[in-house]
Design an enzyme around this catalytic site. Structure first.
Site: not given
Ligand SMILES: NC(=O)c1ccc[n+]([C@@H]2O[C@H](COP(=O)([O-])OP(=O)(O)OC[C@H]3O[C@@H](n4cnc5c(N)ncnc54)[C@H](OP(=O)(O)O)[C@@H]3O)[C@@H](O)[C@H]2O)c1
Length: 230
Positions: A82, A118, A152, A156, A187
């Site tokens: 995630n 992996r 981004y 993706k 978020t």
């Molecule tokens: N929200 C949306 O509308 C949306 C839409 C499409 C896809 N997504 C995808 O859904 C997933 C979750 O998104 P979210 O909205 O929950 O985002 P978020 O609130 O920004 O949370 C991102 C999470 O990823 C962690 N993270 C970032 N870089 C990292 C790394 N190098 N190693 C380990 N952890 C890392 C962050 O940790 P820290 O707190 O330490 O930064 C946080 O826990 C992501 O893959 C995002 O691309 C989200």
């Protein structure tokens, strides 16, 4: 008991999936880059008794190896890649799209999920029906390309491609794979004016994972089950 491992579980979608899986009786291994400051996750872990928190920086091989060592020999039914990062939102001429940003975005969103997957395939193989998710985005669909947010989108697109190829390679091992679009979710990343409540996205993907099988492995779908072109 079902065991689920979720990366980036200290906030946003990962935290909500952790909350919901634990409430449903699963055992959750929730990872965070900095467990010592992951207050909401620590509180949830203390209250539920079903959540263990481990450190993980997905773009760091030593960190991934330490996680693999910590869970060695433990069956994991569901792995949810995630963790993700957005980088800058601009188009082709955005000066913020420099080598450092590109590298961070690709390392977190593509290389990280591969390294983590992996490392944990041995755990998924120990489960009765291992399942692996990569949380991608419809912004990674090449057919739906609309410009902007270039690192981004490219990351993706590669993450979707990674999921498709892992689905092929892991099928003979009995592991099913899904590439998710979680929706445009409320978020830190999606912004709090986004269309989808974090609970609806998290529960939707939990339900989709329950429905995932080797027959549907390789699907690219959103939290409601709507499929997307690659
Ligand atoms: N929200 C949306 O509308 C949306 C839409 C499409 C896809 N997504 C995808 O859904 C997933 C979750 O998104 P979210 O909205 O929950 O985002 P978020 O609130 O920004 O949370 C991102 C999470 O990823 C962690 N993270 C970032 N870089 C990292 C790394 N190098 N190693 C380990 N952890 C890392 C962050 O940790 P820290 O707190 O330490 O930064 C946080 O826990 C992501 O893959 C995002 O691309 C989200």
């Amino acid at each position: 008991m079902t065991t689920v491992l979720i990366t980036g579980a200290n906030r946003g979608i990962g935290l909500e999936m952790t909350r919901r899986y634990a409430a449903a009786g699963a055992s959750v291994i929730a990872t965070a880059r900095h467990p010592e400051t992951a207050d909401a996750l620590s509180k949830l872990a203390a209250e539920s008794g079903r959540v263990s928190v481990l450190p993980l920086e997905v773009a760091n091989e030593a960190s991934v190896a330490a996680l693999a060592k910590a869970v060695a020999g433990k069956p994991i039914d569901i792995l949810i890649n995630n963790a993700g990062t957005l980088g800058s939102r601009g188009g082709w001429d955005d000066p913020a799209h420099d080598l450092k940003t590109w590298t961070e975005v690709l390392a977190t969103n593509v290389i990280g999920p591969h390294l983590v997957s992996r490392a944990l395939v041995p755990n998924l193989k120990l489960a009765k029906q291992g399942k692996l998710a990569i949380v991608c985005s419809h912004l990674g669909s090449s057919e739906m390309a609309a410009g902007g947010i270039l690192p981004y989108r490219a990351s993706k697109a590669a993450a979707i491609n990674l999921a498709r190829n892992l689905a092929v390679e892991l099928k003979p091992l009995g592991i099913a794979v899904v590439a998710f679009h979680p929706g445009w979710v409320q978020t830190d990343m999606g912004g709090y004016n986004a269309a989808v409540k974090v609970g609806d996205s998290a529960q939707g993907m939990i339900d989709r994972l329950a429905a995932l099988s080797l027959a549907t492995s390789g699907v690219f779908e959103d939290y409601s089950g709507k499929t997307f072109p690659f």
